[in-house]
Design a protein around this motif. Sequence first.
Motif, PDB file in Angstrom:
ATOM      1  N   ARG A 141      17.641 -48.909   2.022  1.00  0.00           N
ATOM      2  CA  ARG A 141      18.332 -49.680   3.055  1.00  0.00           C
ATOM      3  C   ARG A 141      17.433 -49.961   4.258  1.00  0.00           C
ATOM      4  NH1 ARG A 141      21.878 -47.436  -0.061  1.00  0.00           N
ATOM      5  NH2 ARG A 141      24.126 -47.915  -0.059  1.00  0.00           N
ATOM      6  N   LEU A 142      16.403 -49.156   4.443  1.00  0.00           N
ATOM      7  CA  LEU A 142      15.539 -49.286   5.614  1.00  0.00           C
ATOM      8  C   LEU A 142      14.240 -50.043   5.331  1.00  0.00           C
ATOM      9  CD1 LEU A 142      15.898 -45.675   7.090  1.00  0.00           C
ATOM     10  CD2 LEU A 142      16.813 -47.782   8.072  1.00  0.00           C
ATOM     11  N   TYR A 143      13.654 -49.819   4.162  1.00  0.00           N
ATOM     12  CA  TYR A 143      12.346 -50.398   3.873  1.00  0.00           C
ATOM     13  C   TYR A 143      12.485 -51.843   3.379  1.00  0.00           C
ATOM     14  CZ  TYR A 143       9.210 -46.467   4.616  1.00  0.00           C
ATOM     15  OH  TYR A 143       8.447 -45.496   5.195  1.00  0.00           O
ATOM     16  N   PRO A 144      11.711 -52.766   3.966  1.00  0.00           N
ATOM     17  CA  PRO A 144      11.770 -54.165   3.521  1.00  0.00           C
ATOM     18  C   PRO A 144      11.171 -54.323   2.122  1.00  0.00           C
ATOM     19  CG  PRO A 144       9.990 -53.863   5.085  1.00  0.00           C
ATOM     20  CD  PRO A 144      10.742 -52.562   5.046  1.00  0.00           C
ATOM     21  N   LYS A 145      11.796 -55.166   1.332  1.00  0.00           N
ATOM     22  CA  LYS A 145      11.299 -55.407  -0.030  1.00  0.00           C
ATOM     23  C   LYS A 145      10.137 -56.400  -0.031  1.00  0.00           C
ATOM     24  CE  LYS A 145      14.712 -52.909  -1.671  1.00  0.00           C
ATOM     25  NZ  LYS A 145      15.340 -52.552  -0.366  1.00  0.00           N
ATOM     26  N   ARG A 156       6.760 -58.229   0.897  1.00  0.00           N
ATOM     27  CA  ARG A 156       5.443 -57.873   1.441  1.00  0.00           C
ATOM     28  C   ARG A 156       5.180 -58.609   2.752  1.00  0.00           C
ATOM     29  NH1 ARG A 156       1.814 -55.158  -1.581  1.00  0.00           N
ATOM     30  NH2 ARG A 156       2.332 -54.725  -3.761  1.00  0.00           N
ATOM     31  N   GLU A 157       5.793 -59.765   2.915  1.00  0.00           N
ATOM     32  CA  GLU A 157       5.633 -60.557   4.127  1.00  0.00           C
ATOM     33  C   GLU A 157       6.116 -59.789   5.348  1.00  0.00           C
ATOM     34  OE1 GLU A 157       7.423 -64.680   6.102  1.00  0.00           O
ATOM     35  OE2 GLU A 157       7.908 -64.141   4.032  1.00  0.00           O
ATOM     36  N   HIS A 158       7.063 -58.871   5.122  1.00  0.00           N
ATOM     37  CA  HIS A 158       7.651 -58.117   6.233  1.00  0.00           C
ATOM     38  C   HIS A 158       7.037 -56.727   6.381  1.00  0.00           C
ATOM     39  CE1 HIS A 158      11.366 -60.805   5.320  1.00  0.00           C
ATOM     40  NE2 HIS A 158      10.470 -61.438   6.057  1.00  0.00           N
ATOM     41  N   ARG A 159       5.917 -56.507   5.706  1.00  0.00           N
ATOM     42  CA  ARG A 159       5.179 -55.247   5.820  1.00  0.00           C
ATOM     43  C   ARG A 159       3.819 -55.517   6.459  1.00  0.00           C
ATOM     44  NH1 ARG A 159       6.354 -51.125   0.961  1.00  0.00           N
ATOM     45  NH2 ARG A 159       8.590 -51.514   0.674  1.00  0.00           N
ATOM     46  N   ILE A 160       3.551 -54.812   7.548  1.00  0.00           N
ATOM     47  CA  ILE A 160       2.273 -54.969   8.244  1.00  0.00           C
ATOM     48  C   ILE A 160       1.431 -53.725   7.963  1.00  0.00           C
ATOM     49  CG2 ILE A 160       1.135 -55.340  10.455  1.00  0.00           C
ATOM     50  CD1 ILE A 160       3.753 -56.491  11.507  1.00  0.00           C
ATOM     51  N   THR A 161       0.331 -53.907   7.257  1.00  0.00           N
ATOM     52  CA  THR A 161      -0.527 -52.796   6.861  1.00  0.00           C
ATOM     53  C   THR A 161      -1.761 -52.743   7.753  1.00  0.00           C
ATOM     54  OG1 THR A 161       0.206 -53.085   4.563  1.00  0.00           O
ATOM     55  CG2 THR A 161      -1.740 -51.727   4.939  1.00  0.00           C
ATOM     56  N   PHE A 162      -1.972 -51.592   8.372  1.00  0.00           N
ATOM     57  CA  PHE A 162      -3.071 -51.433   9.321  1.00  0.00           C
ATOM     58  C   PHE A 162      -4.330 -50.924   8.619  1.00  0.00           C
ATOM     59  CE2 PHE A 162       0.471 -52.079  11.926  1.00  0.00           C
ATOM     60  CZ  PHE A 162       0.084 -52.290  13.241  1.00  0.00           C
ATOM     61  N   ASN A 163      -4.708 -51.593   7.538  1.00  0.00           N
ATOM     62  CA  ASN A 163      -5.929 -51.249   6.819  1.00  0.00           C
ATOM     63  C   ASN A 163      -7.149 -51.514   7.690  1.00  0.00           C
ATOM     64  OD1 ASN A 163      -4.576 -50.444   4.535  1.00  0.00           O
ATOM     65  ND2 ASN A 163      -4.680 -52.462   3.567  1.00  0.00           N
ATOM     66  N   LYS A 164      -8.154 -50.672   7.562  1.00  0.00           N
ATOM     67  CA  LYS A 164      -9.428 -50.815   8.269  1.00  0.00           C
ATOM     68  C   LYS A 164      -9.319 -50.615   9.784  1.00  0.00           C
ATOM     69  CE  LYS A 164     -11.078 -54.253   4.910  1.00  0.00           C
ATOM     70  NZ  LYS A 164     -11.599 -55.626   4.747  1.00  0.00           N
ATOM     71  N   MET A 165      -8.135 -50.199  10.244  1.00  0.00           N
ATOM     72  CA  MET A 165      -7.973 -49.968  11.680  1.00  0.00           C
ATOM     73  C   MET A 165      -8.281 -48.506  12.010  1.00  0.00           C
ATOM     74  SD  MET A 165      -7.081 -52.867  13.101  1.00  0.00           S
ATOM     75  CE  MET A 165      -8.351 -53.460  11.961  1.00  0.00           C
ATOM     76  N   GLY A 166      -9.012 -48.294  13.115  1.00  0.00           N
ATOM     77  CA  GLY A 166      -9.349 -46.934  13.530  1.00  0.00           C
ATOM     78  C   GLY A 166      -8.451 -46.454  14.645  1.00  0.00           C
ATOM     79  N   ASP A 167      -8.546 -45.159  14.954  1.00  0.00           N
ATOM     80  CA  ASP A 167      -7.763 -44.554  16.037  1.00  0.00           C
ATOM     81  C   ASP A 167      -8.380 -44.976  17.358  1.00  0.00           C
ATOM     82  OD1 ASP A 167      -6.508 -42.951  17.888  1.00  0.00           O
ATOM     83  OD2 ASP A 167      -6.461 -41.173  16.599  1.00  0.00           O
ATOM     84  N   ASN A 226      14.218 -56.377   7.871  1.00  0.00           N
ATOM     85  CA  ASN A 226      13.542 -55.187   8.384  1.00  0.00           C
ATOM     86  C   ASN A 226      12.034 -55.394   8.366  1.00  0.00           C
ATOM     87  OD1 ASN A 226      16.003 -53.954   8.702  1.00  0.00           O
ATOM     88  ND2 ASN A 226      15.897 -52.779   6.805  1.00  0.00           N
ATOM     89  N   ILE A 227      11.337 -54.622   9.196  1.00  0.00           N
ATOM     90  CA  ILE A 227       9.874 -54.699   9.268  1.00  0.00           C
ATOM     91  C   ILE A 227       9.294 -53.295   9.125  1.00  0.00           C
ATOM     92  CG2 ILE A 227       7.891 -55.243  10.738  1.00  0.00           C
ATOM     93  CD1 ILE A 227       9.528 -57.383  12.095  1.00  0.00           C
ATOM     94  N   LEU A 228       8.221 -53.183   8.368  1.00  0.00           N
ATOM     95  CA  LEU A 228       7.507 -51.916   8.215  1.00  0.00           C
ATOM     96  C   LEU A 228       6.085 -52.077   8.744  1.00  0.00           C
ATOM     97  CD1 LEU A 228       7.297 -49.011   6.993  1.00  0.00           C
ATOM     98  CD2 LEU A 228       6.441 -50.114   4.900  1.00  0.00           C
ATOM     99  N   LEU A 229       5.675 -51.181   9.648  1.00  0.00           N
ATOM    100  CA  LEU A 229       4.294 -51.124  10.125  1.00  0.00           C
ATOM    101  C   LEU A 229       3.721 -49.798   9.635  1.00  0.00           C
ATOM    102  CD1 LEU A 229       6.234 -52.286  12.722  1.00  0.00           C
ATOM    103  CD2 LEU A 229       3.945 -52.913  13.482  1.00  0.00           C
ATOM    104  N   ILE A 230       2.740 -49.859   8.753  1.00  0.00           N
ATOM    105  CA  ILE A 230       2.232 -48.649   8.106  1.00  0.00           C
ATOM    106  C   ILE A 230       0.715 -48.552   8.245  1.00  0.00           C
ATOM    107  CG2 ILE A 230       2.185 -49.860   5.870  1.00  0.00           C
ATOM    108  CD1 ILE A 230       2.751 -47.122   4.546  1.00  0.00           C
ATOM    109  N   GLY A 231       0.240 -47.340   8.542  1.00  0.00           N
ATOM    110  CA  GLY A 231      -1.189 -47.121   8.681  1.00  0.00           C
ATOM    111  C   GLY A 231      -1.475 -45.777   9.311  1.00  0.00           C
TER     112      GLY A 231
END
Length: 263
Positions: free
Chosen positions: A241-245, A247-258, A105-110
């Motif tokens: 069951r949904l969230y990847p354990k 960190r390699e599969h988590r993409i964090t949108f830090n410092k990104m603006g709208d 699974n992949i998580l994109l968070i931001g």
Amino acid sequence: MSEFKDLFSALRPGMIKRMAKDKGVDVDHLPTKEELEKQTIEKAHQSIKATHSKFYFNQSVWGGKPLHFTFEQWKPAIQKDEKTAREIGKQAFVLAKKLQNDVFNILLIGSKGTGKTSLGLAILNELSKTGKSIMFVSTAELSDLISKQYDYADVKPQLEKIERAMREVDVLLLDDFGTEGGMKVDNVVRPVRKDMQDFMYRVANVRIDFDKNKVEKPTIITTNNLQEDIDRMYNQKAVSRLYPKSREHRITFNKMGDVRNVD
């Protein structure tokens, strides 16, 4: 007369072969009966797979017109932190390539408007090129449909098709996961309604291979919410069951603006 027939029978295959060659047919490499049968079966499988892929895609819950995005359309230059935006795009691309032969699974968070949905769609697009079936689901729109099923008779069979597709599709994208929980009230996160929770749990449960204790069919999640908020919205079993354990599969949108209003 019988001698003439025997002579004609002996010559006929050779004549046919020469005539075929004159027409440009490579008769020396014609497929065998077994090869023809194999090709026929393979074409039938491809046709069935294409039909299934179309069914899954058509069950997507957009909340508007269908969306499409590719990695070529990702523009790091429109972000103030171009370097980080470039790294985020690269990470998503690498994970898309890995998913061609692996399952996770992949998580994109931001924050909102930073491009999570765009890169999620780009991953879907990349995987669809390899023949994998794909499906997009706005969880807020799905929650709205679940609410409507009690008032509109035609919504329930529609939801049954959507759930079936979400359970079976090769790659599922859950967009804006957590928005279905609504706004915080007095800074308190409210649990998602039980029927929505049950729906998501059934989907999440089926996409796991419990014998191997690993993901069976990948799910991509985009969210504005911290995991601690999601944990308050949903049953922990569904989230696990949904969230990847990894960190390699988590993409964090830090410092990104709208950048949704930027051309």
